[in-house]
Design a protein around this motif. Structure first.
Motif, mmCIF file in Angstrom:
data_model
loop_
_atom_site.group_PDB
_atom_site.id
_atom_site.type_symbol
_atom_site.label_atom_id
_atom_site.label_comp_id
_atom_site.label_asym_id
_atom_site.label_seq_id
_atom_site.Cartn_x
_atom_site.Cartn_y
_atom_site.Cartn_z
ATOM 1 N N GLU A 26 0.853 -1.201 0.000
ATOM 2 C CA GLU A 26 0.000 0.000 0.000
ATOM 3 C C GLU A 26 0.884 1.244 0.000
ATOM 4 O O GLU A 26 1.862 1.318 0.745
ATOM 5 C CB GLU A 26 -0.869 0.033 1.259
ATOM 6 C CG GLU A 26 -1.838 -1.121 1.376
ATOM 7 C CD GLU A 26 -2.664 -1.054 2.664
ATOM 8 O OE1 GLU A 26 -2.665 -0.017 3.359
ATOM 9 O OE2 GLU A 26 -3.292 -2.071 2.982
ATOM 10 N N ASN B 139 3.333 2.735 2.617
ATOM 11 C CA ASN B 139 2.549 2.652 3.850
ATOM 12 C C ASN B 139 2.770 1.313 4.550
ATOM 13 O O ASN B 139 3.376 1.255 5.605
ATOM 14 C CB ASN B 139 1.060 2.880 3.564
ATOM 15 C CG ASN B 139 0.208 2.710 4.817
ATOM 16 O OD1 ASN B 139 0.676 2.978 5.922
ATOM 17 N ND2 ASN B 139 -1.014 2.241 4.668
ATOM 18 N N GLU B 140 2.340 0.227 3.939
ATOM 19 C CA GLU B 140 2.518 -1.084 4.578
ATOM 20 C C GLU B 140 2.445 -2.175 3.528
ATOM 21 O O GLU B 140 2.038 -1.932 2.391
ATOM 22 C CB GLU B 140 1.456 -1.308 5.663
ATOM 23 C CG GLU B 140 0.029 -1.285 5.144
ATOM 24 C CD GLU B 140 -0.987 -1.690 6.213
ATOM 25 O OE1 GLU B 140 -0.607 -2.169 7.283
ATOM 26 O OE2 GLU B 140 -2.197 -1.534 5.929
#
Ligand code: ADP
Ligand code: MG
Length: 396
Positions: free
Chosen positions: A276, A288-289
């Motif tokens: 992400e 993000n992750e």
């Protein structure tokens, strides 16, 4: 015993299957396992069975959606070694549907049969600080953040990150759970206490122009394939809809795919890896992750790509070539949560370009993912228009 005298009879199943996996692919008729029986496990089971594999799911919930589709459902905790051994005994390869499976359980079965992704990849993706550090080292750019491991770190975190910020627990968060929006120091202290003083990250809250995700697949031979980048809209921290092709510059989409591919390579990852990203107001792509499994934002692939992310998951764990990831139609995927239940199905079936997917969950709770639908259209503008119209009709 020397390797010369080692016969297939005397090799352990793990040795047989790992040599199989690098040389001989695992073919239909074999048995595949999945740890976790939610919707991702269920869609994996459907794909695997469609391709002619037997499937075993391990999940403690006797009514889990994947259990209804699998050939065998082992109803046990993820730490139950007897159950894990039973699963390993039956399976030629095992994968997982969510990252919070204890990595020790994955290590335990890895001694007995093939498991992808491996425990080391899982441990990175389970921990927000570790995954950000990993991404940073690999050349990606996480949102500015500070890792909090003790209460005395709060002041320095606040000084370095500033407000507004978001406090996130390092582990076990999903769909916005374990997160707090922080506007001043007293809120930070309070949120840290509410979180139970667990290890956290304090992230700068950035103004997001849009969110995108890139899903890549990598097999034991190092062959990589990437799905088209998806543009994701969230509501209350939960994915609401995904738009493909994403309405971002080609260079941004390219950077997201490259970032996900770099991470997969850096981990020597095998399986499906979803990453992400945030695109800031200034056009910066922030990591993000990552998720070591198929992703909600990849559900569009089920109807709009030549190969779905779940078929790709099967291919990767079996040592097969990645399938074609080509997008066959512009698409919008809309999540259906338990907030709107039961919907009027006619709102969906009245449209001839919507594909409905339900997860077999009997109990609807607010926020619970019950299903999704994919709208396929000539372009994303009309797909989005239909998707929003139908979603609004369902919400009435
Ligand atoms: P989860 O594991 O719950 O998906 P995320 O870190 O992806 O956690 O956060 C969920 C959503 O919250 C994101 O998709 C985004 O919409 C919003 N969000 C998270 N972090 C930030 C941030 N630093 N700045 C702005 N919005 C954020
Ligand atoms: Mg997320």
């Amino acid at each position: 015993m020397t390797s010369d005298t080692m016969t297939s009879d005397s090799m352990t199943k793990a040795e047989q299957s790992s040599s199989q996996n690098s040389a001989t692919p695992i073919l239909p008729g074999s048995t595949l396992g999945v740890l976790g029986g939610g919707q991702l496990g269920r869609m994996f089971c459907v794909a695997a069975r469609t391709m002619g594999y037997r499937v075993v799911v391990l999940d403690p919930d006797p009514f889990c959606g994947a259990g209804l589709i699998a050939d065998v459902h082992i109803k046990a905790e993820y730490t139950d070694q007897a159950a894990l051994s039973e699963m390993a005994e039956q399976c030629d390869a095992i994968t997982l549907e969510f990252e919070n499976i204890p990595s020790d359980s994955v290590r335990f079965i890895a001694d007995k049969t093939t498991v992808f992704p491996v425990a080391e990849s899982l441990e990175i993706a389970q921990n927000r600080d570790l995954e950000k550090q990993f991404a940073l080292k690999a050349g990606l750019q996480p949102v500015p953040y500070f890792a909090i491991v003790q209460e005395s770190d709060l002041q320095q975190a606040a000084d370095e990150i500033g407000f507004p910020a978001i406090l996130k627990s390092n582990t076990l968060g999903y769909d916005g759970k374990g997160q707090f929006v922080i506007n001043d120091f007293s809120q930070l202290t309070e949120a840290y206490n509410v979180a139970g003083k667990v290890d956290c990250v304090l992230e700068k809250q950035i103004t997001i122009r849009c969110e995108v995700s890139a899903i890549v697949a990598r097999n034991t031979h190092g062959e990589l394939a990437s799905f088209p980048v998806s543009e994701n809209q969230h509501r209350n921290g939960v994915l609401h809809l995904s738009i493909v092709p994403a309405r971002v510059d080609e260079a941004v989409a390219q950077l997201a795919v490259e970032g996900a591919s770099i991470l997969a390579e850096a981990m020597s990852y095998v399986g499906i890896l979803a990453v992400e990203f945030f695109v800031s107001e200034e056009g910066i792509l922030y990591f993000n992750e990552m998720a070591p499994r198929p992703h909600n934002s990849g559900h569009y692939t089920k109807d709009a790509c030549v190969t779905s992310q779940f078929e790709q998951q099967v291919r990767m764990m079996c040592g097969l070539k990645p399938g074609d990831t080509r997008l066959m139609s512009p698409v919008v995927m809309v999540n259906m949560l338990g907030d709107l239940w039961l919907p009027d199905w006619q709102d969906i079936f009245a449209q001839n370009n919507i594909k409905l997917h339900l997860y077999g969950k009997t109990e609807a709770r607010p926020g619970r993912k019950m299903g999704h639908f994919n709208v396929l259209a000539e372009d994303v503008v009309s797909a989005l228009e239909t998707a929003e119209g139908v979603f609004n009709a369902l919400s009435e």
